[in-house]
Design a protein around this motif. Structure first.
Motif, PDB file in Angstrom:
ATOM      1  N   SER A 176       0.833  -1.215   0.000  1.00  0.00           N
ATOM      2  CA  SER A 176       0.000   0.000   0.000  1.00  0.00           C
ATOM      3  C   SER A 176       0.861   1.255   0.000  1.00  0.00           C
ATOM      4  N   ASP A 209      -5.556  -1.685  -5.064  1.00  0.00           N
ATOM      5  CA  ASP A 209      -4.960  -2.161  -3.818  1.00  0.00           C
ATOM      6  C   ASP A 209      -5.959  -3.047  -3.079  1.00  0.00           C
ATOM      7  N   GLU A 210      -5.770  -4.330  -3.194  1.00  0.00           N
ATOM      8  CA  GLU A 210      -6.628  -5.317  -2.521  1.00  0.00           C
ATOM      9  C   GLU A 210      -8.102  -5.061  -2.775  1.00  0.00           C
ATOM     10  N   GLN A 226      -7.249   0.649  -0.790  1.00  0.00           N
ATOM     11  CA  GLN A 226      -7.520  -0.525   0.049  1.00  0.00           C
ATOM     12  C   GLN A 226      -8.635  -0.188   1.049  1.00  0.00           C
TER      13      GLN A 226
HETATM   14 MG    MG Z   1      -1.992  -2.749   2.071  1.00  0.00          MG
END
Ligand code: MG
Ligand code: ATP
Lengths: 246, 485
Positions: free
Chosen positions: A41, A170-171, A85
């Motif tokens: 991240s 991000d995820e 995220q």
């Molecule tokens: Mg992360």
């Protein structure tokens, strides 16, 4: 399109990225996997221009030019998009209004006319349908009270409306149910084209069955310790990360 | 390619900086009659004579003046106020030629109102909004007057009301805010010059927004307007006031009084967009806005709703209040107060529950930026006989930067055990994460901030008539500029 060269970054005197290099060409999908806290991240935030970090060494080139001095909004206007995220809530600002402001800021930077509310709503409704999201989410405060999965899908909605050339996810798959995962993946795939690139951060190989990456990288301790094709993800799934940690 | 973009952005920044200027800061060059500076009985008599007032009104003024002389200016507010010399200002300023109709208004003044976005000429008038234009001490013109008169609605300047509807004025003036109520109200009662008067007869729903546009133009004058709105049984009226003033390095005093009275089943909605000159970046100049506003819900099931957006003035001292006399009456206060640079605001409300089943709602949003100081001060009082009184209070403050301040002083006095009160208060900083999120989507920092702050104020803005909500959002953005980075 994007080239990261020997990037070193610190936050509050803690070195997090320790010489990270990565090159993403037009049309490529790269995936980054890695243990919690390895700096995924952080890398995403730095690419998007968050100012909390000290870049102590290295460079980030976008279309051949360094973007280290560019403000976050300039990077966004040039086509860098980050699906967060943890998407942020903004009370009192509707999703639709927020997105229109965002899109019009980008259009303005390109010398294009701003879209009127009706014009925008037409586009937004079409995109939201593709993502099988409830239309009412457009009129609710941005991310406020959205479920975890709704927030993630909303990031992809924003991506499809803002139409960036370099998307960093991000995820985005974390917290999505099985159907939603497929829908999000379809959303991403329909956005793929020879001039658009992706950096997909994930913990799960499963996502990569749907969004098939050209390259998979493993980030451990602030560095890319191994790169390979999509089979690397399968290998990680079975072996974990410990064999890569030095 | 990026180089070009950079230049474009610089251009945008430049445009924004130009826009940032207080855009109503110009002075209209017009032949004026201004009283010499100073305050005494003679001046009051002159004002009264100028307006050809009946004796009872002069007595009202002189009585107020006597009270004022014995009073002390309030020192309980969280405000730093330079001592005001009441003999260093003039109490009456008016364009020399007092117009009888639109054709007679000085073209300079007409242009002024055009620039302010309030065209007065018949063909250009805002649709659905009747305007009373007050320029310094006098009301220049009131639009749509005849159309409203067909419904029996009286909408005119206060001076005209004294002449044409003396009985009603005499019956109600000073009944909600007595002459000696407080220091600034007493001063106003002594020297008020003009303002608006509204009477909505029984059962009539006023079909358009009524509004007064206050403009301070003359130098070293105080503006003391007085507004009186009476909604008779079962009637409805929505009223809006807007205010601007030229940029000047000396502060100017604006001490108004607004009295509202709602009879049985009547509703008055009163909205303010206050954009008086706030002073410069170093805190020099600006309007002192010391205002007393109060409504009395005398009738059963009546309702008075105050909505205010306070972005201007160097100092704001203002507590629009509701006295809930009638059973089942409802009082509401929705407020956005913004202080940037060196602005100070001490504002809030009083909800006085007297009747049974009375309800009040308070929603206050304070925004502090720069070195601004923002105070919410509110009283909820429930008397012995007010069975089943309810109050909901929500005070939210948002801070931009770390040199500003937000303060909350909620006072509660309950004399009836059946009362139910709810209070919520929050203070937050505009999150860097929120700003970054917006920037990541392509907005610059200023736009991001104004988006977030406008979202914060949404609950209040939705109470404003639509056109004015748009204006309020724009104003807020302009007032915030320069507060990031
Ligand atoms: Mg992360
Ligand atoms: N503001 C901060 N101050 C101190 N340390 C920080 C700060 N922000 C991040 N870190 C640290 O940097 C490291 C990398 O964090 P990052 O969020 O990039 O990890 P990640 O790879 O995304 O992990 P995850 O898989 O859990 O999302 C972590 O050890 C984290 O605690």
């Amino acid at each position: 399109m994007l080239e990261i060269v020997d990037l070193h970054a610190k936050i509050e005197d803690k070195e997090i990225l320790k010489g990270l290099s990565l090159k993403i060409n037009e049309g490529e999908v790269h995936s980054i996997m890695g243990p919690n806290g390895s700096g995924k991240s952080t890398l995403a935030s730095i690419l998007a221009g968050k100012e909390d970090y000290d870049i102590t060494d290295g460079d980030i080139l976008f279309n051949g030019e360094s973007i280290l001095e560019m403000a976050p909004e300039e990077r966004a206007q040039e086509g860098i998009f980050l699906a967060f995220q943890y998407p942020i809530e903004i009370p009192g600002v509707t999703n639709s209004y927020f997105l229109r402001e965002a899109l019009n800021s980008i259009r303005k930077s390109k010398g294009e006319n701003p879209l009127k509310p009706v014009e925008f709503v037409k586009i937004a409704k079409e995109k939201i349908k593709n993502l099988k999201m409830d239309e009412s989410l457009l009129n609710r405060s941005l991310n406020e009270g959205f479920s975890g999965g709704e927030k993630k899908r909303n990031e992809i909605l924003q991506m499809s409306i803002l139409d960036p050339c370099m998307s960093i996810l991000d995820e985005t798959d974390s917290g999505l149910d099985i159907d939603a995962l497929q829908i999000v993946a379809n959303g991403v795939n329909s956005h793929r084209s020879p001039d658009k690139s992706f950096l997909v951060i994930t913990h799960y190989q499963r996502l990569l069955n749907y969004i098939v990456p050209d390259f998979v990288h493993v980030l451990v301790g602030g560095k890319i310790v191994k790169s390979g094709d999509k089979s690397l993800a399968l290998e990680l799934e079975s072996k974990g990360y410990s064999w890569l940690e030095s | 390619m990026r180089e070009e973009l950079k230049i474009d952005n610089d251009q945008a920044t430049k445009e924004m900086l130009e826009k940032e200027e207080y855009k109503y800061g110009f002075v209209t060059d017009v032949d004026q009659e201004i009283f010499p500076q100073g305050l005494n009985e003679e001046v009051i008599k002159q004002i009264s004579a100028k307006k050809e007032e009946p004796k009872w009104l002069l007595d009202f003024r002189l009585n107020a003046y006597k009270k004022w002389l014995k009073m002390k200016d309030p020192d309980w507010a969280k405000l730093n106020i330079d001592k005001i010399d009441y003999n260093k200002m003039s109490y009456f300023a008016s364009p020399k030629e007092s117009p009888k109709s639109l054709d007679e208004i000085d073209p300079e003044i007409l242009e002024t109102y055009d620039k302010l976005g309030i065209p007065l000429e018949e063909q250009k008038m805002l649709e659905g909004v009747a305007v009373d234009a007050v320029f310094d001490s006098v009301s220049l013109v009131t639009t749509f007057k005849d159309k409203l008169a067909e419904l029996g609605i009286i909408f005119c300047s206060f001076s005209e009301a004294v002449k044409e509807h003396e009985d009603i004025v005499k019956k109600y003036l000073g009944k909600v805010i007595p002459a000696g109520d407080n220091y600034f109200a007493a001063l106003n009662a002594a020297v008020f010059t003009d303002g608006s008067f509204v009477y909505v007869p029984k059962g009539v729903r006023c079909p358009m927004e009524l509004s007064t546009y206050f403009r301070i133009n003359a130098e070293n004058t105080g503006q003391f307007e007085r507004t009186l709105i009476i909604a008779d049984e079962g009637s409805y009226v929505s009223y809006l006031e807007g205010c601007t003033a030229p940029k000047r390095s000396e502060s100017q005093l604006h001490a108004a009084c607004v009295e509202l009275l709602a009879h049985d089943d009547a509703t008055i909605k009163y909205s303010t967009i206050q954009n008086w000159y706030p002073g410069d970046k170093n805190g020099k100049g600006g309007i002192y806005n010391f205002v007393t506003k109060r409504g009395n819900c005398v009738g059963k099931n009546s309702r008075i709703s105050w909505t205010q957006v306070e972005t201007g003035s160097s100092i704001t001292w203002k507590y629009p209040s509701c006295i809930l006399t009638g059973d089942n009456s409802v009082g509401e206060f929705y407020s956005v107060a913004l202080t940037n640079n060196w602005q100070q605001a001490d504002t809030g409300t009083k909800m006085i529950h007297l009747g049974k089943n009375t309800k009040s709602t308070i929603v206050s949003k304070g925004i502090s930026a720069g070195q601004g100081q923002n105070t919410y001060r509110g009283l909820v009082k429930v008397n012995e006989n007010a069975v089943n009184a309810r109050n909901y209070t929500q005070c939210d403050s948002i801070l931009i930067g770390d040199k500003c301040g937000a303060h909350t002083f909620p006072y509660i006095e309950i004399k009836n055990p059946t009362a139910q009160l709810e209070h919520e208060a929050t203070t937050s900083k505009v999150g860097e994460d929120q700003i970054f999120y917006c920037q990541q989507r392509g907005m610059n920092e200023e736009d991001a901030l104004s988006l977030i702050v406008n979202g914060f104020c949404k609950e209040v803005f939705k109470e404003l008539p639509f056109e004015f909500a748009v204006e309020a959002e724009r104003l807020l953005s302009v007032s915030l500029e320069g507060s990031v980075g």
